[in-house]
Scaffold this active site. Structure first.
Site, mmCIF file in Angstrom:
data_model
loop_
_atom_site.group_PDB
_atom_site.id
_atom_site.type_symbol
_atom_site.label_atom_id
_atom_site.label_comp_id
_atom_site.label_asym_id
_atom_site.label_seq_id
_atom_site.Cartn_x
_atom_site.Cartn_y
_atom_site.Cartn_z
ATOM 1 N N ASN A 189 0.801 -1.233 0.000
ATOM 2 C CA ASN A 189 0.000 0.000 0.000
ATOM 3 C C ASN A 189 0.832 1.281 0.000
ATOM 4 O O ASN A 189 0.390 2.304 -0.522
ATOM 5 C CB ASN A 189 -1.029 -0.008 1.142
ATOM 6 N N PRO A 191 10.202 -6.494 -1.229
ATOM 7 C CA PRO A 191 8.972 -5.722 -1.473
ATOM 8 C C PRO A 191 7.777 -6.646 -1.701
ATOM 9 O O PRO A 191 7.961 -7.829 -2.003
ATOM 10 C CB PRO A 191 9.288 -4.940 -2.749
ATOM 11 N N ALA A 192 6.581 -6.097 -1.581
ATOM 12 C CA ALA A 192 5.367 -6.889 -1.840
ATOM 13 C C ALA A 192 5.320 -7.297 -3.313
ATOM 14 O O ALA A 192 5.743 -6.539 -4.193
ATOM 15 C CB ALA A 192 4.135 -6.069 -1.482
ATOM 16 N N GLY A 216 3.076 -4.904 7.545
ATOM 17 C CA GLY A 216 2.075 -5.702 6.843
ATOM 18 C C GLY A 216 0.989 -6.145 7.794
ATOM 19 O O GLY A 216 0.741 -5.498 8.821
ATOM 20 N N SER A 217 0.354 -7.237 7.476
ATOM 21 C CA SER A 217 -0.803 -7.666 8.257
ATOM 22 C C SER A 217 -0.378 -8.251 9.608
ATOM 23 O O SER A 217 0.721 -8.781 9.755
ATOM 24 C CB SER A 217 -1.576 -8.717 7.467
ATOM 25 N N GLU A 246 5.189 -3.306 12.181
ATOM 26 C CA GLU A 246 4.163 -2.288 11.910
ATOM 27 C C GLU A 246 2.992 -3.038 11.293
ATOM 28 O O GLU A 246 3.044 -3.410 10.118
ATOM 29 C CB GLU A 246 4.706 -1.239 10.934
ATOM 30 N N LEU A 247 1.959 -3.280 12.079
ATOM 31 C CA LEU A 247 0.913 -4.216 11.646
ATOM 32 C C LEU A 247 -0.418 -3.508 11.379
ATOM 33 O O LEU A 247 -0.471 -2.305 11.192
ATOM 34 C CB LEU A 247 0.788 -5.328 12.689
ATOM 35 N N GLU A 298 -10.258 -5.086 10.068
ATOM 36 C CA GLU A 298 -9.737 -3.984 9.250
ATOM 37 C C GLU A 298 -10.444 -3.994 7.890
ATOM 38 O O GLU A 298 -10.437 -5.012 7.190
ATOM 39 C CB GLU A 298 -8.225 -4.193 9.089
HETATM 40 P P1 NAP Z 1 0.773 -8.838 4.079
HETATM 41 O O1 NAP Z 1 -0.041 -9.754 3.285
HETATM 42 O O2 NAP Z 1 1.037 -9.143 5.512
HETATM 43 O O3 NAP Z 1 2.151 -8.691 3.280
HETATM 44 C C1 NAP Z 1 3.172 -7.820 3.704
HETATM 45 C C2 NAP Z 1 4.502 -8.341 3.198
HETATM 46 O O4 NAP Z 1 4.781 -9.598 3.815
HETATM 47 C C3 NAP Z 1 4.540 -8.592 1.691
HETATM 48 O O5 NAP Z 1 5.829 -8.282 1.199
HETATM 49 C C4 NAP Z 1 4.277 -10.076 1.615
HETATM 50 O O6 NAP Z 1 4.775 -10.682 0.451
HETATM 51 C C5 NAP Z 1 5.065 -10.555 2.824
HETATM 52 N N1 NAP Z 1 4.706 -11.888 3.287
HETATM 53 C C6 NAP Z 1 3.549 -12.563 3.115
HETATM 54 N N2 NAP Z 1 3.640 -13.792 3.681
HETATM 55 C C7 NAP Z 1 4.867 -13.875 4.234
HETATM 56 C C8 NAP Z 1 5.561 -14.886 4.960
HETATM 57 N N3 NAP Z 1 4.992 -16.050 5.250
HETATM 58 N N4 NAP Z 1 6.827 -14.635 5.364
HETATM 59 C C9 NAP Z 1 7.421 -13.456 5.085
HETATM 60 N N5 NAP Z 1 6.817 -12.456 4.396
HETATM 61 C C10 NAP Z 1 5.557 -12.658 3.994
HETATM 62 O O7 NAP Z 1 0.175 -7.347 4.070
HETATM 63 P P2 NAP Z 1 -0.312 -6.484 2.822
HETATM 64 O O8 NAP Z 1 -1.624 -7.015 2.376
HETATM 65 O O9 NAP Z 1 0.789 -6.339 1.828
HETATM 66 O O10 NAP Z 1 -0.482 -5.048 3.491
HETATM 67 C C11 NAP Z 1 -1.638 -4.658 4.128
HETATM 68 C C12 NAP Z 1 -1.474 -4.749 5.631
HETATM 69 O O11 NAP Z 1 -0.344 -3.990 6.037
HETATM 70 C C13 NAP Z 1 -2.656 -4.159 6.375
HETATM 71 O O12 NAP Z 1 -3.002 -4.988 7.452
HETATM 72 C C14 NAP Z 1 -2.115 -2.827 6.882
HETATM 73 O O13 NAP Z 1 -2.779 -2.323 8.002
HETATM 74 C C15 NAP Z 1 -0.700 -3.165 7.154
HETATM 75 N N6 NAP Z 1 0.135 -1.948 7.173
HETATM 76 C C16 NAP Z 1 0.620 -1.500 8.373
HETATM 77 C C17 NAP Z 1 1.363 -0.339 8.420
HETATM 78 C C18 NAP Z 1 1.913 0.182 9.713
HETATM 79 O O14 NAP Z 1 2.767 1.045 9.655
HETATM 80 N N7 NAP Z 1 1.460 -0.296 10.862
HETATM 81 C C19 NAP Z 1 1.613 0.378 7.246
HETATM 82 C C20 NAP Z 1 1.095 -0.106 6.033
HETATM 83 C C21 NAP Z 1 0.355 -1.281 6.015
HETATM 84 P P3 NAP Z 1 3.801 -10.948 -0.825
HETATM 85 O O15 NAP Z 1 3.386 -9.618 -1.305
HETATM 86 O O16 NAP Z 1 4.711 -11.658 -1.759
HETATM 87 O O17 NAP Z 1 2.665 -11.790 -0.322
#
Ligand code: NAP
Length: 483
Positions: A156, A180-181, A232-233, A254-255, A385
């Protein structure tokens, strides 16, 4: 003319070389505004990541010992390179992620601002001389780069989320493997190119794309990676925290969020609506600090809803690269379906759609900015969320009730409130269990302040003077026998 391909890197940066996956396989990257394939990235996994870790470990030996002012100068160079290429980097960001171009321009600007902030902040990363209990001793507290860092980022904010990790890591003298994502890899790969151009030595910054499970697994398994920083999540964050135990890594997380936005009867109504629009609809509602739940006091509820509805109806939806567009597409169809589920759930429990509510006529992953009133605590968005352009409006009577409802979640990232009562501002600060609190503002992120959540929204801070701490380890030295 601005061209998004200037920094379009379709290879990975490992040990100073731009390479493909060992298997030769690639992953398509799609523009969410058009559905067109922009290009491909390598589908790397365990072996390539282990090579990146080895390169980062090797580079750490010398980079961690570079002069402070050499690191500061490199960061200033990186800041300038980002700003000199702001337009093309922003266009690349919009093309892969979908947010309106003006938001992407802002994201590149704040990314550069983080780099400059940490270039300044690292010059003040002081140790201490602590009074010793006896005169024959001197007690020193010194700070050192933590080691090789794994940085995993979401789609995002594909540039600024990396900026908040890369900048303090490089300032401290750490080396990095960035992942990166998969949906938005190019903004992260562009950082690799920029770092190379401004003179970072080979192996200091490595960027690997592909299988999250394998890349993440290699990073988590390696005893050479001493810190992992993840945005991420909450679900994936918990997995990484568990995985970090075997090698006892330092982690910062940062979740997810579930931000409440409380509007009291005494609020400036127009300011509250303006703040609501930013806090809810920035990046099509796909930010971790986006409002999930509007709590509006009974006396101002109807007037607030009326004005919010008008402002939402006026939003211009379209391809983010077009002039005047305020809402782009959502990242993918799964995100669209999730918003539809939230709306259906709310309607089945008595919620009322007062604006939007369905897929947008543009097709693809465009969704109408939506307002639902009559929200109640049993609706799914009260606890989950949303991550989409859906404003859920609850009504409340008393301050105590609003604070209790706001805190009734596992998350604790951002909260907002609009009020003119100064005493209440401090009661909110004491009562709200959130890491970030915006009073009379819907946009509070700034490089000077510590960004980070409480509860299941994470641990550690990014930005502020605190943002450097996680990349430094502290040593205590006792020098004895001095008399
Ligand atoms: P996500 O699905 O958790 O993915 C985040 C990152 O983790 C991506 O690079 C993803 O790779 C990677 N990932 C996924 N599975 C993994 C694993 N098993 N081991 C290691 N890395 C893994 O989150 P998202 O959908 O990209 O982002 C949205 C979430 O981020 C929301 O919940 C949002 O609130 C949160 N967020 C938090 C903040 C903060 O500062 N607190 C800021 C921005 C976003 P892939 O893309 O290859 O799956």
């Amino acid at each position: 003319m601005t061209d998004f391909t200037t920094y379009l890197q379709q290879a990975n940066l490992i040990g100073g070389a731009w390479v493909g996956a060992d298997s030769g396989t690639t992953i398509d990257v799609t523009n969410p505004a058009t559905g067109e394939v922009i290009g491909t990235v390598p589908n790397c996994g365990t072996d390539e990541t282990n090579r990146a870790i080895a390169a980062a470990s090797d580079a750490f030996k010398s980079f961690s010992r570079t002069d402070l002012m050499t690191r500061v100068k490199l960061l200033h160079g990186l800041h300038d390179a980002l700003m000199d290429n702001q337009a093309s980097l922003a266009l690349l960001l919009t093309t892969e992620q979908g947010k309106p171009l003006f938001e992407a321009m802002g994201e590149i600007a704040i990314s550069a601002a983080y780099v400059r902030w940490f270039a300044e902040e690292v010059r003040r990363a002081k140790g201490e001389i602590v009074p010793a209990p006896t005169n024959d001793r001197r007690l020193l507290v010194t700070r050192h780069p933590v080691g090789v860092v794994g940085a995993i980022t979401p789609w995002n904010f594909p540039s600024s989320m990396l900026a908040r990790k890369l900048a303090p890591a490089l300032a401290a003298g750490c080396t990095v493997i960035a992942k990166p994502a998969t949906a938005t890899p190019y903004s992260g790969l562009a950082w690799g190119k920029l770092c190379e151009e401004v003179g970072y030595p080979a192996g200091v910054v490595n960027v690997v794309t592909g299988s999250a499970r394998q890349i993440g697994g290699a990073i988590m398994d390696s005893p050479d990676v001493r810190k992992v920083t993840f945005t991420g999540s909450t679900e994936i964050g918990k997995t990484l925290i568990r995985q970090s135990a075997d090698t006892v890594k330092k982690v910062s997380m940062e979740l997810g969020g579930n931000a409440p936005f409380i509007v009291f009867d005494d609020a400036d109504l127009d300011a509250a609506v303006q703040g609501a629009m930013i806090a809810k609809f920035r990046n099509m509602g796909q930010t971790c600090v986006c409002t999930n739940r509007f709590y509006v006091q009974a006396g101002i509820h109807d007037a607030f809803v009326e004005k919010l509805k008008e402002a939402v109806a006026a939003l211009v939806v379209g391809n983010g690269i077009e002039d005047g567009v305020q809402q782009g597409p959502m990242i993918d169809m799964a995100a669209v379906e999730k918003v539809e589920e939230f709306i259906a759930d709310a309607v089945s429990k008595g919620g009322k759609i007062v604006e939007g509510g369905k897929r947008h006529g543009n097709g693809g992953t465009y969704f109408e900015p939506t307002v639902v009133t009559g929200a109640t605590a049993d609706m799914a968005f009260a606890t989950e969320e949303i991550f989409g352009p859906l404003a859920a409006v609850f009504s409340f009577d008393t301050e105590e009730e609003a604070i209790a409802a706001a805190n009734d979640t596992d998350f604790g990232l951002a909260a907002y409130a609009y009020t003119k009562d100064v005493g209440r501002v401090f009661r909110l600060n004491d009562g709200l269990q959130y890491g970030l609190i915006g009073i009379n503002s819907g946009l509070i992120t700034t490089v000077e302040a510590p960004f980070g959540g409480l509860k299941e929204s994470g641990m550690g801070k990014e930005g502020g003077s605190q943002g450097l701490d996680d990349y430094l380890s502290t040593k205590y030295v006792c020098v004895a026998g001095l008399l």
